[in-house]
Design an enzyme around this catalytic site. Structure first.
Site, mmCIF file in Angstrom:
data_model
loop_
_atom_site.group_PDB
_atom_site.id
_atom_site.type_symbol
_atom_site.label_atom_id
_atom_site.label_comp_id
_atom_site.label_asym_id
_atom_site.label_seq_id
_atom_site.Cartn_x
_atom_site.Cartn_y
_atom_site.Cartn_z
ATOM 1 N N ASP A 130 -3.849 1.774 11.694
ATOM 2 C CA ASP A 130 -3.450 2.323 10.398
ATOM 3 C C ASP A 130 -4.444 1.836 9.359
ATOM 4 O O ASP A 130 -4.267 0.778 8.765
ATOM 5 C CB ASP A 130 -2.029 1.879 10.018
ATOM 6 C CG ASP A 130 -1.639 2.358 8.615
ATOM 7 O OD1 ASP A 130 -2.398 3.166 8.034
ATOM 8 O OD2 ASP A 130 -0.583 1.936 8.111
ATOM 9 N N HIS A 153 8.618 -1.235 9.288
ATOM 10 C CA HIS A 153 8.881 -2.254 8.263
ATOM 11 C C HIS A 153 8.015 -1.960 7.031
ATOM 12 O O HIS A 153 7.271 -0.992 7.010
ATOM 13 C CB HIS A 153 8.530 -3.639 8.820
ATOM 14 C CG HIS A 153 7.068 -3.792 9.162
ATOM 15 N ND1 HIS A 153 6.435 -5.001 9.261
ATOM 16 C CD2 HIS A 153 6.102 -2.863 9.427
ATOM 17 C CE1 HIS A 153 5.174 -4.821 9.556
ATOM 18 N NE2 HIS A 153 4.938 -3.546 9.672
ATOM 19 N N ARG A 154 8.080 -2.832 6.009
ATOM 20 C CA ARG A 154 7.139 -2.836 4.904
ATOM 21 C C ARG A 154 6.348 -4.149 4.966
ATOM 22 O O ARG A 154 6.765 -5.097 5.634
ATOM 23 C CB ARG A 154 7.853 -2.760 3.536
ATOM 24 C CG ARG A 154 8.653 -1.500 3.271
ATOM 25 C CD ARG A 154 7.928 -0.197 3.501
ATOM 26 N NE ARG A 154 6.711 0.025 2.750
ATOM 27 C CZ ARG A 154 6.551 0.945 1.807
ATOM 28 N NH1 ARG A 154 7.555 1.730 1.476
ATOM 29 N NH2 ARG A 154 5.373 1.122 1.217
ATOM 30 N N SER A 155 5.255 -4.201 4.235
ATOM 31 C CA SER A 155 4.491 -5.452 4.248
ATOM 32 C C SER A 155 5.267 -6.576 3.554
ATOM 33 O O SER A 155 5.090 -7.742 3.884
ATOM 34 C CB SER A 155 3.125 -5.245 3.613
ATOM 35 O OG SER A 155 3.250 -4.632 2.349
ATOM 36 N N GLU A 202 -2.816 6.288 12.103
ATOM 37 C CA GLU A 202 -1.930 6.541 10.956
ATOM 38 C C GLU A 202 -2.753 6.548 9.676
ATOM 39 O O GLU A 202 -3.630 5.689 9.498
ATOM 40 C CB GLU A 202 -0.882 5.416 10.923
ATOM 41 C CG GLU A 202 0.038 5.440 9.710
ATOM 42 C CD GLU A 202 0.975 4.237 9.723
ATOM 43 O OE1 GLU A 202 1.326 3.752 10.813
ATOM 44 O OE2 GLU A 202 1.363 3.779 8.636
ATOM 45 N N SER A 229 0.868 -1.173 0.000
ATOM 46 C CA SER A 229 0.000 0.000 0.000
ATOM 47 C C SER A 229 0.906 1.224 0.000
ATOM 48 O O SER A 229 1.080 1.922 0.984
ATOM 49 C CB SER A 229 -0.951 -0.020 1.209
ATOM 50 O OG SER A 229 -0.301 0.301 2.394
ATOM 51 N N GLU A 239 1.406 -9.227 7.352
ATOM 52 C CA GLU A 239 2.266 -8.781 8.457
ATOM 53 C C GLU A 239 2.105 -9.660 9.694
ATOM 54 O O GLU A 239 2.482 -9.276 10.809
ATOM 55 C CB GLU A 239 1.997 -7.297 8.763
ATOM 56 C CG GLU A 239 2.346 -6.426 7.553
ATOM 57 C CD GLU A 239 2.343 -4.936 7.825
ATOM 58 O OE1 GLU A 239 1.806 -4.511 8.871
ATOM 59 O OE2 GLU A 239 2.882 -4.192 6.982
ATOM 60 N N HIS A 246 -3.523 -5.905 2.850
ATOM 61 C CA HIS A 246 -2.612 -6.918 3.403
ATOM 62 C C HIS A 246 -3.313 -8.226 3.736
ATOM 63 O O HIS A 246 -2.702 -9.118 4.316
ATOM 64 C CB HIS A 246 -1.931 -6.387 4.671
ATOM 65 C CG HIS A 246 -0.999 -5.253 4.397
ATOM 66 N ND1 HIS A 246 -0.435 -4.482 5.389
ATOM 67 C CD2 HIS A 246 -0.523 -4.756 3.235
ATOM 68 C CE1 HIS A 246 0.337 -3.556 4.850
ATOM 69 N NE2 HIS A 246 0.300 -3.701 3.550
ATOM 70 N N LYS A 263 7.070 -0.084 14.466
ATOM 71 C CA LYS A 263 6.029 -1.069 14.133
ATOM 72 C C LYS A 263 6.653 -2.036 13.140
ATOM 73 O O LYS A 263 7.225 -1.638 12.130
ATOM 74 C CB LYS A 263 4.750 -0.417 13.599
ATOM 75 C CG LYS A 263 4.814 0.252 12.245
ATOM 76 C CD LYS A 263 3.397 0.503 11.699
ATOM 77 C CE LYS A 263 3.412 0.733 10.200
ATOM 78 N NZ LYS A 263 2.103 1.014 9.610
ATOM 79 N N LYS A 308 10.113 4.918 6.752
ATOM 80 C CA LYS A 308 10.431 3.696 6.008
ATOM 81 C C LYS A 308 11.614 3.992 5.093
ATOM 82 O O LYS A 308 11.513 4.833 4.195
ATOM 83 C CB LYS A 308 9.232 3.291 5.146
ATOM 84 C CG LYS A 308 7.994 2.811 5.913
ATOM 85 C CD LYS A 308 6.789 2.814 4.969
ATOM 86 C CE LYS A 308 5.608 2.055 5.524
ATOM 87 N NZ LYS A 308 4.380 2.304 4.729
ATOM 88 N N ASP A 355 1.980 8.666 6.752
ATOM 89 C CA ASP A 355 2.813 7.668 6.066
ATOM 90 C C ASP A 355 2.796 7.957 4.563
ATOM 91 O O ASP A 355 3.744 8.529 4.017
ATOM 92 C CB ASP A 355 2.271 6.264 6.399
ATOM 93 C CG ASP A 355 2.878 5.148 5.579
ATOM 94 O OD1 ASP A 355 3.880 5.392 4.878
ATOM 95 O OD2 ASP A 355 2.364 4.012 5.611
ATOM 96 N N GLN A 364 -6.445 -1.441 7.288
ATOM 97 C CA GLN A 364 -5.266 -2.289 7.073
ATOM 98 C C GLN A 364 -4.632 -2.868 8.343
ATOM 99 O O GLN A 364 -4.274 -4.027 8.375
ATOM 100 C CB GLN A 364 -4.233 -1.462 6.305
ATOM 101 C CG GLN A 364 -2.990 -2.183 5.871
ATOM 102 C CD GLN A 364 -2.080 -1.262 5.066
ATOM 103 O OE1 GLN A 364 -2.303 -1.039 3.885
ATOM 104 N NE2 GLN A 364 -1.060 -0.710 5.707
ATOM 105 N N GLU A 365 -4.497 -2.028 9.392
ATOM 106 C CA GLU A 365 -3.704 -2.498 10.535
ATOM 107 C C GLU A 365 -4.355 -2.148 11.869
ATOM 108 O O GLU A 365 -4.727 -0.996 12.102
ATOM 109 C CB GLU A 365 -2.298 -1.876 10.495
ATOM 110 C CG GLU A 365 -1.585 -2.192 9.209
ATOM 111 C CD GLU A 365 -0.219 -1.511 9.081
ATOM 112 O OE1 GLU A 365 0.325 -1.033 10.099
ATOM 113 O OE2 GLU A 365 0.279 -1.469 7.943
HETATM 114 P P1 PGA Z 1 3.104 -1.243 2.975
HETATM 115 O O1 PGA Z 1 2.173 -0.915 4.213
HETATM 116 O O2 PGA Z 1 4.424 -1.678 3.452
HETATM 117 O O3 PGA Z 1 2.322 -2.305 2.252
HETATM 118 O O4 PGA Z 1 3.190 0.025 2.162
HETATM 119 C C1 PGA Z 1 2.639 -0.461 5.441
HETATM 120 C C2 PGA Z 1 1.906 0.748 5.932
HETATM 121 O O5 PGA Z 1 0.977 1.270 5.267
HETATM 122 O O6 PGA Z 1 2.244 1.251 6.989
HETATM 123 ZN ZN ZN Z 2 0.821 3.036 6.856
#
Ligand code: PGA
Ligand code: ZN
Length: 434
Positions: free
Chosen positions: A242, A367-369, A287, A42, A205, A155, A390, A339, A314, A163-164
């Protein structure tokens, strides 16, 4: 001599089975170190370019042989003989060599692989752990982790749009005790889900990815799990979310395509977050609650909620010092997600962290996904000293590798180690009362 003698790249796989780069830097004295590059799903529109081959006959076009070629060809020629201890100079040279504003020619994957491998080899050559080598001041603050125990959005193959859903053990006395309470809660969540007849397979994740009744149900389930594990929600463990709103922002509206198909205006989505904060005071960090293209929405939410909770940018900031600096001027967010591969060099990443510190913003190292067993971000989080990381759930080797590295750093620091714990959270709680 700390002169760079050789760069090698290898096309390896990330945690989703897609190609990525491992770059090995070797000094003239024979010291050698490797860094592996992560990859997002994402992604923000303005992230530095991840160079893919586009040759459909290999990995559906996702191969990274061109980037490997640049590392071993052009980049190696340009930095051979360069002092590995001069990270800033090296990163500047890499950016100039690329010559584009978004690392679109050589690729941010090629450039970050080199930048990070050199950071590692320089640290090793100086006999320092990476967290100590990256900064001049002593680094001894272990970050409070946010563990993404329930995955949705891009994800996971579920009906949750957001997403999170992360748990953050702010009440623990140390990083290791915090990680224990989070892992115990992760297991309790599995039991809660099973009992309700929900699936317990995991997303990208490492968080569970069940089919649920609503986008809100994850919060209820997590609160139940925290209690079941013997902890107090809002005291021992708090919640960070997030939703990654850029992923469901369409033509000026927020569209919940995976769940109830409803549409929300920017005003309505801010009202939704406000109602969640009221109902769930355990949530302290949001986020990308607003999409990267919704500039007015970001200003509005910052005005409305910025004094109460952490608002992390982000997709809108993409770890880019120039973009972040404009965002600060525009009064957007009060924290930034960090990131490395969004920007592509160690130096620019550290610049963003410094900018956050100078402007009273929080910074969450991330991190990244798509990940590998590379643990650089654990060291970066300690070096940054901003108190937050995270890096996924208490599950999946590529996530656990980072948490395990933090356990090692905590042991290595011994009595000097401090745990960020609730310090960030307390800061916001005070702001709410004021
Ligand atoms: P991504 O997602 O690593 O798939 O971009 C992580 C996030 O949105 O924080
Ligand atoms: Zn994010």
């Amino acid at each position: 001599m700390s002169e760079i003698a050789k760069l090698e790249a290898l096309e390896i796989l990330d945690s989703r089975g897609n190609p990525t780069l491992a770059v090995t830097a070797t000094l003239a004295n024979g010291v050698t170190a490797t860094a592996k590059v992560p990859s997002g799903a994402s992604t923000g529109k303005r992230e530095a370019v991840e160079l893919r081959d586009g040759d459909k006959s290999r990995y559906g076009g996702k191969g990274v042989l061109k980037a490997k070629g640049y590392v071993e060809g052009e980049i190696q020629s340009a930095v051979r003989g360069f002092d590995a201890n001069d990270q800033k100079g090296l990163d500047k040279r890499l950016c100039e060599l690329d010559g584009t504003p978004n690392k679109g020619r050589l690729g941010a994957n090629a450039i970050l692989g080199v930048s990070l491998a050199v950071a590692h080899v320089s640290a090793k050559d100086r006999g320092l752990p990476l967290y100590a080598a990256l900064v001049e001041k002593p680094a001894n603050l272990l970050p409070t982790p946010g563990l993404n125990v329930l995955n949705g959005g891009k994800h996971a193959d579920s009906n949750v749009d957001f997403q999170e859903f992360m748990i953050s053990p702010v009440g623990a006395p140390s990083f290791s005790e915090g990680l224990r309470s989070a892992a115990e809660t992760f297991h309790a969540l599995k039991a809660v889900l099973s009992k309700k007849g929900y699936g317990t397979s995991v997303g990208d994740e490492g968080g569970f990815a069940p089919q649920l009744k609503s986008n809100e149900e994850p919060i209820e389930l997590i609160l139940e799990a925290i209690q079941k594990a013997g902890y107090k929600p809002g005291k021992d463990i708090v919640i960070m979310i997030d939703p990654a709103a850029s992923e469901f922002f369409d033509d000026g509206a927020y569209v919940f395509a995976k769940s109830d198909k409803s549409r929300k205006t920017p005003t309505e989505i801010i009202a939704l977050w406000k109602s969640w904060l009221k109902k769930y005071p355990e949530i302290w960090s949001l986020e990308d609650g607003i999409a990267e293209d919704d500039h007015d929405g970001w200003q509005a939410i910052t005005k409305e909620l910025g004094g109460q909770i952490q608002l992390v940018g982000d997709d809108n900031f993409v770890t880019n010092p120039a973009i972040f600096s404009q965002g600060i001027k525009d009064g957007i967010a009060n924290a930034i997600l960090i990131k490395l591969n969004q920007i592509g060099t160690v130096t620019e990443t550290l610049d963003c962290i410094q900018m956050a510190r100078d402007n009273g913003y929080g910074a969450v190292i991330s991190h990244r996904s798509g990940e590998t067993d590379d643990t650089s971000i654990a060291d970066l989080a300690v070096a940054a000293g901003m108190g937050q990381i995270k890096t996924g759930s208490a599950c999946r080797g590529e996530r656990i590798a980072k948490y395990n590295r933090l356990l090692e750093i905590e042991r290595e620091l011994g009595s000097k180690a401090r745990y960020a714990g609730a310090s960030m959270y307390e800061r916001w709680k005070k702001a709410v009362k004021a």
